[in-house]
Write a protein that holds these residues in place. Sequence first.
Motif, PDB file in Angstrom:
ATOM      1  N   UNK A 235     -37.033  -2.870  52.560  1.00 52.70           N
ATOM      2  CA  UNK A 235     -37.283  -4.130  53.270  1.00 52.70           C
ATOM      3  C   UNK A 235     -36.808  -5.277  52.384  1.00 52.70           C
ATOM      4  N   UNK A 236     -36.162  -6.257  52.981  1.00 49.92           N
ATOM      5  CA  UNK A 236     -35.708  -7.417  52.215  1.00 49.92           C
ATOM      6  C   UNK A 236     -36.894  -8.328  51.954  1.00 49.92           C
ATOM      7  N   UNK A 237     -37.215  -8.512  50.694  1.00 52.37           N
ATOM      8  CA  UNK A 237     -38.320  -9.378  50.286  1.00 52.37           C
ATOM      9  C   UNK A 237     -37.849 -10.818  50.122  1.00 52.37           C
ATOM     10  N   UNK A 238     -36.615 -10.984  49.645  1.00 46.59           N
ATOM     11  CA  UNK A 238     -36.049 -12.317  49.452  1.00 46.59           C
ATOM     12  C   UNK A 238     -34.538 -12.234  49.623  1.00 46.59           C
ATOM     13  N   UNK A 239     -33.968 -13.253  50.275  1.00 45.35           N
ATOM     14  CA  UNK A 239     -32.516 -13.300  50.437  1.00 45.35           C
ATOM     15  C   UNK A 239     -31.838 -13.986  49.250  1.00 45.35           C
ATOM     16  N   UNK A 240     -32.509 -14.964  48.670  1.00 45.55           N
ATOM     17  CA  UNK A 240     -31.935 -15.707  47.550  1.00 45.55           C
ATOM     18  C   UNK A 240     -33.052 -16.109  46.588  1.00 45.55           C
ATOM     19  N   UNK A 241     -33.162 -15.419  45.470  1.00 45.11           N
ATOM     20  CA  UNK A 241     -32.312 -14.288  45.028  1.00 45.11           C
ATOM     21  C   UNK A 241     -32.582 -13.034  45.853  1.00 45.11           C
ATOM     22  N   UNK A 242     -31.601 -12.159  45.889  1.00 46.37           N
ATOM     23  CA  UNK A 242     -31.762 -10.936  46.662  1.00 46.37           C
ATOM     24  C   UNK A 242     -32.792 -10.037  45.998  1.00 46.37           C
ATOM     25  N   UNK A 243     -33.862  -9.727  46.738  1.00 42.50           N
ATOM     26  CA  UNK A 243     -34.901  -8.817  46.261  1.00 42.50           C
ATOM     27  C   UNK A 243     -35.221  -7.842  47.394  1.00 42.50           C
ATOM     28  N   UNK A 244     -35.157  -6.563  47.099  1.00 36.33           N
ATOM     29  CA  UNK A 244     -35.390  -5.533  48.111  1.00 36.33           C
ATOM     30  C   UNK A 244     -36.583  -4.686  47.686  1.00 36.33           C
ATOM     31  N   UNK A 245     -37.554  -4.572  48.581  1.00 30.75           N
ATOM     32  CA  UNK A 245     -38.724  -3.745  48.305  1.00 30.75           C
ATOM     33  C   UNK A 245     -38.428  -2.328  48.787  1.00 30.75           C
ATOM     34  N   UNK A 246     -38.663  -1.352  47.918  1.00 30.91           N
ATOM     35  CA  UNK A 246     -38.327   0.046  48.230  1.00 30.91           C
ATOM     36  C   UNK A 246     -39.616   0.861  48.250  1.00 30.91           C
ATOM     37  N   UNK A 247     -39.968   1.356  49.416  1.00 33.16           N
ATOM     38  CA  UNK A 247     -41.193   2.139  49.567  1.00 33.16           C
ATOM     39  C   UNK A 247     -40.859   3.630  49.452  1.00 33.16           C
ATOM     40  N   UNK A 248     -41.587   4.326  48.571  1.00 23.38           N
ATOM     41  CA  UNK A 248     -41.365   5.765  48.400  1.00 23.38           C
ATOM     42  C   UNK A 248     -40.137   6.102  47.581  1.00 23.38           C
ATOM     43  N   UNK A 249     -39.777   5.250  46.609  1.00 25.76           N
ATOM     44  CA  UNK A 249     -38.568   5.495  45.824  1.00 25.76           C
ATOM     45  C   UNK A 249     -38.760   6.627  44.819  1.00 25.76           C
ATOM     46  N   UNK A 250     -39.960   6.756  44.260  1.00 20.76           N
ATOM     47  CA  UNK A 250     -40.257   7.823  43.300  1.00 20.76           C
ATOM     48  C   UNK A 250     -41.381   8.686  43.882  1.00 20.76           C
ATOM     49  N   UNK A 251     -41.092   9.882  44.408  1.00 24.35           N
ATOM     50  CA  UNK A 251     -42.147  10.734  44.976  1.00 24.35           C
ATOM     51  C   UNK A 251     -43.140  11.191  43.908  1.00 24.35           C
ATOM     52  N   UNK A 252     -44.301  11.658  44.363  1.00 19.81           N
ATOM     53  CA  UNK A 252     -45.388  11.956  43.440  1.00 19.81           C
ATOM     54  C   UNK A 252     -45.031  13.036  42.421  1.00 19.81           C
ATOM     55  N   UNK A 253     -44.307  14.072  42.830  1.00 22.69           N
ATOM     56  CA  UNK A 253     -43.997  15.130  41.864  1.00 22.69           C
ATOM     57  C   UNK A 253     -43.104  14.610  40.744  1.00 22.69           C
ATOM     58  N   UNK A 254     -42.238  13.630  41.043  1.00 26.19           N
ATOM     59  CA  UNK A 254     -41.410  13.038  39.988  1.00 26.19           C
ATOM     60  C   UNK A 254     -42.233  12.093  39.117  1.00 26.19           C
TER      61      UNK A 254
END
Length: 222
Positions: free
Chosen positions: A27-46
């Motif tokens: 999800x885009x959190x901010x356009x300027x500066x560009x900030x993207x929120x990433x849900x589930x990027x590192x799964x629990x086993x990792x």
Amino acid sequence: RDNYQRRLLQAYSYLAAHYPETGYTTRILSYDPLMIYIEGFIPKHERDYILALGCVPFPLHGGNGQETQQLTASCMLLQHASLRAIHSPGFNGTSHPSAGRTSSTALLPEEDPVVARITARAAAFQGFAPVYSLEPLQLTRSRAGQEYKAHLDHFHDVVPPDKTDRVTTIFAVLEATCENCGTSFPRLSVDWAKESPKWCQFVECDNVDALTVRAVPGNALF
């Protein structure tokens, strides 16, 4: 050496067979500066694996710039653990840890299969950037009362001739047993009353002075 490489290949094969990539939501959190929120990027086993890997004694860069040794027992005292993937085109293999922190940071072994998998994921997210252009993953540990002061990952003006500038950073949370320990951006502010209330599960909507992203294990910020 051959036996070591063989074990790494076996580990890669095991990961691919038992823990396939599951994807993540952005999800885009901010356009300027560009900030993207990433849900589930590192799964629990990792996350569990990286935390266990970080419990082994290994060189750490403290706030004073000197290397220290982290003892296994200290892993039980963690308040917050995070991972940083930094994209530095022209990276020459030299990391430059920042001052102004009381938390501890360590560079994870690039040849480890789980570390390599996360690095490849971070590179693919950034338009299939070459893996070698990313600095080694950094594991940061914080205990109660420790901090990492506001800073910029890139150089402000002129890049020193023996350095390469940082273009992006992906900051992922591995573990958080603390309150009010999110990642804060003091130069940015958002009136969350004008935004969707769904954001409040990921950011501190009551903070109108600085954009503060909650420490949610598994999630990341680009």
